[in-house]
Write a protein that holds these residues in place. Structure first.
Motif, PDB file in Angstrom:
ATOM      1  N   VAL A 137       1.002  -1.361  -0.147  1.00 51.90           N
ATOM      2  CA  VAL A 137      -0.266  -0.029   0.196  1.00 51.90           C
ATOM      3  C   VAL A 137       0.986   1.176   0.131  1.00 51.90           C
ATOM      4  O   VAL A 137       1.680   1.535   0.881  1.00 51.90           O
ATOM      5  CB  VAL A 137      -0.910  -0.067   1.194  1.00 51.90           C
ATOM      6  CG1 VAL A 137      -1.811   1.382   1.341  1.00 51.90           C
ATOM      7  CG2 VAL A 137      -2.066  -1.115   1.176  1.00 51.90           C
ATOM      8  N   GLY A 138       0.579   2.086  -1.058  1.00 47.98           N
ATOM      9  CA  GLY A 138       1.413   3.208  -1.289  1.00 47.98           C
ATOM     10  C   GLY A 138       0.813   4.326  -1.548  1.00 47.98           C
ATOM     11  O   GLY A 138      -0.426   4.314  -1.845  1.00 47.98           O
ATOM     12  N   GLY A 139       1.407   5.484  -1.812  1.00 47.64           N
ATOM     13  CA  GLY A 139       0.637   6.754  -1.952  1.00 47.64           C
ATOM     14  C   GLY A 139       1.521   7.937  -2.482  1.00 47.64           C
ATOM     15  O   GLY A 139       2.802   7.964  -2.210  1.00 47.64           O
ATOM     16  N   GLY A 140       1.211   8.939  -3.208  1.00 43.94           N
ATOM     17  CA  GLY A 140       1.956   9.934  -3.472  1.00 43.94           C
ATOM     18  C   GLY A 140       0.718  11.118  -3.524  1.00 43.94           C
ATOM     19  O   GLY A 140      -0.462  11.082  -3.455  1.00 43.94           O
ATOM     20  N   ILE A 141       1.350  12.377  -3.553  1.00 43.60           N
ATOM     21  CA  ILE A 141       0.645  13.827  -3.447  1.00 43.60           C
ATOM     22  C   ILE A 141       1.142  14.651  -4.510  1.00 43.60           C
ATOM     23  O   ILE A 141       2.326  14.698  -4.503  1.00 43.60           O
ATOM     24  CB  ILE A 141       0.842  14.300  -2.020  1.00 43.60           C
ATOM     25  CG1 ILE A 141       0.642  13.216  -0.890  1.00 43.60           C
ATOM     26  CG2 ILE A 141       0.080  15.592  -2.024  1.00 43.60           C
ATOM     27  CD1 ILE A 141       1.047  13.709   0.448  1.00 43.60           C
ATOM     28  N   VAL A 142       0.191  15.109  -5.164  1.00 45.52           N
ATOM     29  CA  VAL A 142       0.431  16.171  -6.288  1.00 45.52           C
ATOM     30  C   VAL A 142      -0.372  17.400  -6.007  1.00 45.52           C
ATOM     31  O   VAL A 142      -1.555  17.385  -5.774  1.00 45.52           O
ATOM     32  CB  VAL A 142       0.029  15.826  -7.518  1.00 45.52           C
ATOM     33  CG1 VAL A 142       0.164  16.901  -8.697  1.00 45.52           C
ATOM     34  CG2 VAL A 142       1.013  14.801  -8.167  1.00 45.52           C
ATOM     35  N   ILE A 143       0.221  18.587  -5.819  1.00 46.75           N
ATOM     36  CA  ILE A 143      -0.431  19.734  -5.311  1.00 46.75           C
ATOM     37  C   ILE A 143      -0.177  20.768  -6.637  1.00 46.75           C
ATOM     38  O   ILE A 143       0.971  21.117  -7.103  1.00 46.75           O
ATOM     39  CB  ILE A 143       0.078  20.403  -4.233  1.00 46.75           C
ATOM     40  CG1 ILE A 143       0.001  19.654  -2.971  1.00 46.75           C
ATOM     41  CG2 ILE A 143      -0.493  21.585  -3.912  1.00 46.75           C
ATOM     42  CD1 ILE A 143      -1.330  19.169  -2.600  1.00 46.75           C
ATOM     43  N   HIS A 144      -1.143  21.106  -7.301  1.00 49.98           N
ATOM     44  CA  HIS A 144      -0.940  22.129  -8.465  1.00 49.98           C
ATOM     45  C   HIS A 144      -0.187  21.516  -9.536  1.00 49.98           C
ATOM     46  O   HIS A 144       0.727  22.376 -10.196  1.00 49.98           O
ATOM     47  CB  HIS A 144      -0.413  23.533  -8.059  1.00 49.98           C
ATOM     48  CG  HIS A 144      -1.608  24.329  -6.937  1.00 49.98           C
ATOM     49  ND1 HIS A 144      -3.038  24.501  -7.390  1.00 49.98           N
ATOM     50  CD2 HIS A 144      -1.501  24.648  -5.677  1.00 49.98           C
ATOM     51  CE1 HIS A 144      -3.409  25.018  -6.332  1.00 49.98           C
ATOM     52  NE2 HIS A 144      -2.585  25.085  -5.118  1.00 49.98           N
ATOM     53  N   GLY A 145      -0.201  20.249  -9.797  1.00 48.62           N
ATOM     54  CA  GLY A 145       0.560  19.893 -10.872  1.00 48.62           C
ATOM     55  C   GLY A 145       2.061  19.295 -10.484  1.00 48.62           C
ATOM     56  O   GLY A 145       2.558  18.782 -11.371  1.00 48.62           O
ATOM     57  N   ARG A 146       2.306  19.517  -9.204  1.00 52.67           N
ATOM     58  CA  ARG A 146       3.578  19.122  -8.915  1.00 52.67           C
ATOM     59  C   ARG A 146       3.632  18.030  -7.715  1.00 52.67           C
ATOM     60  O   ARG A 146       2.966  18.374  -6.762  1.00 52.67           O
ATOM     61  CB  ARG A 146       4.439  20.570  -8.453  1.00 52.67           C
ATOM     62  CG  ARG A 146       4.581  21.293  -9.738  1.00 52.67           C
ATOM     63  CD  ARG A 146       5.392  22.467  -9.192  1.00 52.67           C
ATOM     64  NE  ARG A 146       6.684  22.202  -8.936  1.00 52.67           N
ATOM     65  CZ  ARG A 146       7.762  22.870  -8.727  1.00 52.67           C
ATOM     66  NH1 ARG A 146       7.535  24.329  -8.477  1.00 52.67           N
ATOM     67  NH2 ARG A 146       9.086  22.554  -8.554  1.00 52.67           N
ATOM     68  N   LEU A 147       4.887  17.125  -7.917  1.00 47.59           N
ATOM     69  CA  LEU A 147       4.600  16.375  -6.697  1.00 47.59           C
ATOM     70  C   LEU A 147       5.264  16.916  -5.590  1.00 47.59           C
ATOM     71  O   LEU A 147       5.979  17.746  -5.550  1.00 47.59           O
ATOM     72  CB  LEU A 147       5.850  15.214  -7.139  1.00 47.59           C
ATOM     73  CG  LEU A 147       5.449  13.948  -7.620  1.00 47.59           C
ATOM     74  CD1 LEU A 147       6.519  13.151  -8.416  1.00 47.59           C
ATOM     75  CD2 LEU A 147       4.472  13.061  -7.101  1.00 47.59           C
ATOM     76  N   LEU A 148       4.505  16.427  -4.353  1.00 48.38           N
ATOM     77  CA  LEU A 148       5.175  17.137  -3.128  1.00 48.38           C
ATOM     78  C   LEU A 148       5.938  16.182  -2.688  1.00 48.38           C
ATOM     79  O   LEU A 148       5.714  14.802  -2.476  1.00 48.38           O
ATOM     80  CB  LEU A 148       3.771  17.092  -2.084  1.00 48.38           C
ATOM     81  CG  LEU A 148       3.958  17.634  -0.733  1.00 48.38           C
ATOM     82  CD1 LEU A 148       4.360  18.956  -0.636  1.00 48.38           C
ATOM     83  CD2 LEU A 148       2.792  17.394   0.146  1.00 48.38           C
TER      84      LEU A 148
END
Length: 296
Positions: A137-148
């Motif tokens: 189980v993994g995850g990622g975060i993108v804010i306004h088109g950019r990886l956090l």
């Protein structure tokens, strides 16, 4: 002016895949078996895929790579990789030497999220939390088109938080491979769900049995939905993302998108939940596409 060519590579446990994108258009796709436990052979596989793709297309391009781990911001070498031959290696530096150009690396869940936020299910959303529900189980975060990203290079690793609001109905404690007990991954990964169901079925068989109406499998699926809702509620309370996009093998269970959203309300600190829960648009291709998107 011609749109730049971008190569994305997904370095997986069993296969290594390359895609060539020009804008959002796929120009080429190819895969080779990943050499098992052999770092040098893995390097050569990546180089071969890039060289052959450039020869076929008659053009060079940028290279982004999704890996089952992350590059440490402290020393630049790979950590947290389930392909253990990568751990401690200067993968980025070695590939830059071999390919004679800059290379960008990111965790495979980050690549998935970037793909779905760029031109997938989360396109147009200001904030996207991408979730992998598979062997882990993994995850990622993108804010306004950019990886956090952060100082530890672990943004989005919600699978190694403990399952919140635990009750006896969740069953006995289980040790995660990371050394802690009751990580979300031990409940929501395919192997974790199958083991905790006690039915002797793997995740695919369990999902099929639930769809066929088998009562014990349906009960296991309902418990899975409740646990997924609790885990995602903590993410929503912390990040308040506009969209959550699910990927990985378990994301293909259609019932998740019907059952989980109503279960969120009890645990999210809001009178209603406006975050959208969506299946990935690009499916298994999101990781390799996201690797290409590491270059804007």
């Amino acid at each position: 002016m011609r749109t730049p060519l971008r190569f994305g590579i997904d370095l997986g446990g069993t296969k290594t895949e390359i895609i060539a994108l020009q804008g959002s258009d796929e120009r080429l796709r190819r895969r080779l078996p990943t050499p098992q436990g052999d770092y040098q052979a893995s390097l050569q596989t990546i180089v071969r895929l890039v060289r052959e793709a450039e020869q076929q297309l008659g053009a060079s391009g940028s290279v982004g790579i999704g890996i089952p781990g992350t590059r440490s911001p402290d020393h630049g070498r790979i950590k947290n990789a389930n392909s253990v031959c990568l751990i401690g290696q200067d993968l980025q530096g070695d590939l830059e030497d071999l390919l004679q150009r800059p290379v960008r690396l990111a965790n495979d869940a980050d690549c998935f999220t970037l793909s779905e936020a760029s031109d997938g299910a989360g396109a147009g959303a200001d904030s996207v939390f991408g979730v992998i529900l598979g062997t882990g189980v993994g995850g990622g975060i993108v804010i306004h088109g950019r990886l956090l990203g952060g100082p530890n290079a672990i943004a989005g690793e919600w699978g190694h938080n403990a399952l919140p609001w635990r009750s006896p109905a969740d069953g006995p404690a289980r040790r995660c491979y990371c050394g802690l007990d009751d990580c979300i991954e031990t409940f929501l990964s395919g192997p974790g769900w199958a083991a905790r169901s006690g039915l002797g079925l793997n995740a695919a068989q369990l999902a099929a049995a639930a769809q066929a109406g088998e009562p014990a499998a349906q009960q296991a699926l309902q418990r899975y939905c409740e646990q997924l809702a609790r885990g995602l509620a903590t993410v929503i309370n912390l990040l308040d993302p506009h969209a959550i996009v699910l990927g990985g093998g378990l994301s293909n269970i259609a019932a998740l998108y019907e059952r989980v959203p109503p279960l969120l309300v009890r645990h999210v600190f809001s009178d209603q939940v406006n975050t959208r829960l969506l299946p990935a648009r690009h499916g298994d291709s999101s990781g390799v596409r996201g690797a290409a998107w590491l270059w804007p």
